[in-house]
Design a protein around this motif. Structure first.
Motif, PDB file in Angstrom:
ATOM      1  N   SER A   1       0.820  -1.220   0.000  1.00 32.70           N
ATOM      2  CA  SER A   1       0.000   0.000   0.000  1.00 32.70           C
ATOM      3  C   SER A   1       0.848   1.262   0.000  1.00 32.70           C
ATOM      4  N   ASN A   2       2.043   1.159   0.608  1.00 29.62           N
ATOM      5  CA  ASN A   2       2.954   2.299   0.643  1.00 29.62           C
ATOM      6  C   ASN A   2       3.888   2.335  -0.560  1.00 29.62           C
ATOM      7  N   ASP A   3       3.604   1.473  -1.535  1.00 27.02           N
ATOM      8  CA  ASP A   3       4.363   1.429  -2.788  1.00 27.02           C
ATOM      9  C   ASP A   3       5.821   1.045  -2.579  1.00 27.02           C
ATOM     10  N   LEU A   4       6.072   0.227  -1.522  1.00 27.71           N
ATOM     11  CA  LEU A   4       7.425  -0.253  -1.275  1.00 27.71           C
ATOM     12  C   LEU A   4       7.705  -1.563  -2.008  1.00 27.71           C
ATOM     13  N   MET A   5       6.652  -2.252  -2.364  1.00 26.20           N
ATOM     14  CA  MET A   5       6.773  -3.472  -3.157  1.00 26.20           C
ATOM     15  C   MET A   5       5.494  -3.624  -3.971  1.00 26.20           C
ATOM     16  N   ALA A   6       5.581  -4.408  -5.052  1.00 22.67           N
ATOM     17  CA  ALA A   6       4.452  -4.493  -5.978  1.00 22.67           C
ATOM     18  C   ALA A   6       3.448  -5.562  -5.604  1.00 22.67           C
ATOM     19  N   ILE A   7       3.932  -6.693  -5.092  1.00 23.67           N
ATOM     20  CA  ILE A   7       3.035  -7.788  -4.750  1.00 23.67           C
ATOM     21  C   ILE A   7       3.366  -8.301  -3.347  1.00 23.67           C
ATOM     22  N   ASN A   8       2.394  -8.944  -2.740  1.00 18.28           N
ATOM     23  CA  ASN A   8       2.560  -9.504  -1.400  1.00 18.28           C
ATOM     24  C   ASN A   8       2.936 -10.979  -1.516  1.00 18.28           C
TER      25      ASN A   8
END
Length: 416
Positions: free
Chosen positions: A172-179
């Motif tokens: 959500s904080n745009d630190l990574m693209a997928i979980n």
């Protein structure tokens, strides 16, 4: 374009070292360099980065942000929500923080705060892992290390659930693209993790109640008849007791830190019928109360506040069980101690014994699903004889007195 080059240098001691440098350009045209000790790691990273850049999922921050950072951010988020009163209780916050700091990203600071006897030492966490390298494989390996360390199925699922929410916050904080933890499953051996309960026997409960007096006796009887949890019991106010309707309304609970909150789930809000004897005892208790206004607690402490469950167990309940065991031993009888939560199990077992339908029991127990009720208590339901059931069904298919097949054929020939 991503390239890998070999770099050699000498240390201050004259030792020769080497590393593999991955250089690549992201979609915005920015140049990046990463150093890896092994060539295969650099190649694996090149494949990953190339795919991320092409698919538009590359995040530059992921190469410098760790799982530990993501965990710290998530705990701060929950803390802020707790402070704002946004459905995050102190109990929930501490539980999640314990799961993340004991297993996912352990810290010496967190360990130092724990009592030495209950301190958890787990060295298989993934705190130092960069978000850019936190793949589903990394999370799966972490899950396997948990299981190898004898962490139970249910606890492992909860730990991975907290990890998944922390990583989703990073997304959500745009630190990574997928979980990468979103679809990781935890499986165990057949029957492992199943929560089939065993309720106290009627004889053991009666023996314990014989030693109980005053408020403790009423609380035990209410728990053993209405199936309320300890946290729900301490949140009860006189407006929750409908003497005319003969039922108890459960719509809240008190956590271990004396914070009042809603029930565990929406299904936890329920109305449970009470027996005439239980209502009479509550009426007598209300008449003797210092204050019995609608919003006053049914079972307050000496200062009018919430009871402390740990204190209740230590000073009242466990000594009560010890006294019941001693009394039984003097009489040459056996007594099997039980926990406070077993009073709830006792209530549900008596509902089953009385023949209430599973859906009704689910409602009275406040379970979120019928599957949960059947998983925990299904073994207590009476088991029909399958053959007897089939015999009853067959009565609508076969005549009451079956005719011998050979005789039937003979009679047919006679007629012809």
């Amino acid at each position: 374009m991503a390239t890998i080059t070999k770099r050699r240098w000498k240390t201050g001691k004259g030792e020769e070292r080497e590393a593999w440098v991955l250089a690549y350009t992201d979609a915005a045209g920015k140049r990046h360099k990463e150093q890896h000790e092994r060539k295969r790691d650099a190649e694996a990273r090149r494949t990953e980065v190339t795919h991320q850049v092409v698919s538009g999922t590359y995040r530059a921050e992921a190469s410098s942000t760790t799982v530990d950072d993501a965990v710290t951010d998530y705990i701060k988020l929950l803390t802020d929500r707790r402070d704002r009163g946004e459905h995050v209780t102190e109990h929930y916050l501490r539980t999640v923080e314990g799961q993340l700091r004991n297993y996912v990203a352990p810290t010496e600071e967190h360990r130092a705060k724990q009592p030495e006897k209950t301190r958890i030492i787990f060295d298989g966490g993934i705190g130092p892992v960069k978000l850019s390298q936190c793949t589903a494989k990394v999370v799966s390996d972490f899950r396997d290390r948990l299981r190898e360390s004898k962490v139970g199925v249910v606890t492992t699922r909860r730990i991975l659930g907290s990890l998944s929410r922390a990583l989703q916050n990073a997304v959500s904080n745009d630190l990574m693209a997928i979980n990468p933890a979103a679809n990781i499953r935890v499986t165990g051996k057949r029957g492992e993790g199943a929560k089939k309960v065993v309720a106290p026997s009627k004889a053991d409960l009666a023996a314990a109640l014989a030693q109980a007096k005053g408020s403790l006796a009423i609380r035990m009887r209410l728990s053993a008849s209405a199936g309320v949890r300890a946290s729900e019991l301490y949140a009860l106010r006189w407006r929750h007791v409908a003497f005319n309707a003969g039922e108890l309304t459960v719509d809240g609970r008190v956590d271990a830190y004396k914070n009042e909150d809603t029930t565990k789930s929406e299904a936890g809000v329920r109305h449970v019928p009470l027996s005439s004897a239980m209502l009479a005892e509550l009426r007598k208790w209300k008449d003797a109360a210092k204050s019995s206004e609608a919003d006053e607690l049914v079972f307050p402490n000496s200062k009018g506040g919430f009871l402390d469950h740990k204190n209740i167990l230590k000073r009242e309940f466990r000594p009560l069980l010890a006294a019941a065991a001693s009394k039984a031993k003097e009489s040459g009888k056996k007594f099997k101690p039980f926990g406070w939560h077993s009073l709830r199990h006792f209530a549900i077992s008596t509902w089953i014994e009385a023949g209430l339908q599973p859906k009704t029991i689910q409602t009275f127990a406040g379970h979120s699903t019928l599957a949960l009720t059947m998983t925990r208590y299904g073994h207590l339901f009476a088991s029909d004889s399958h053959r007897n059931v089939m015999d009853q069904i067959s009565s609508s298919i076969f005549p009451a007195e079956p005719v011998d097949g050979a005789q039937m054929a003979h009679d047919t020939v006679e007629v012809l």
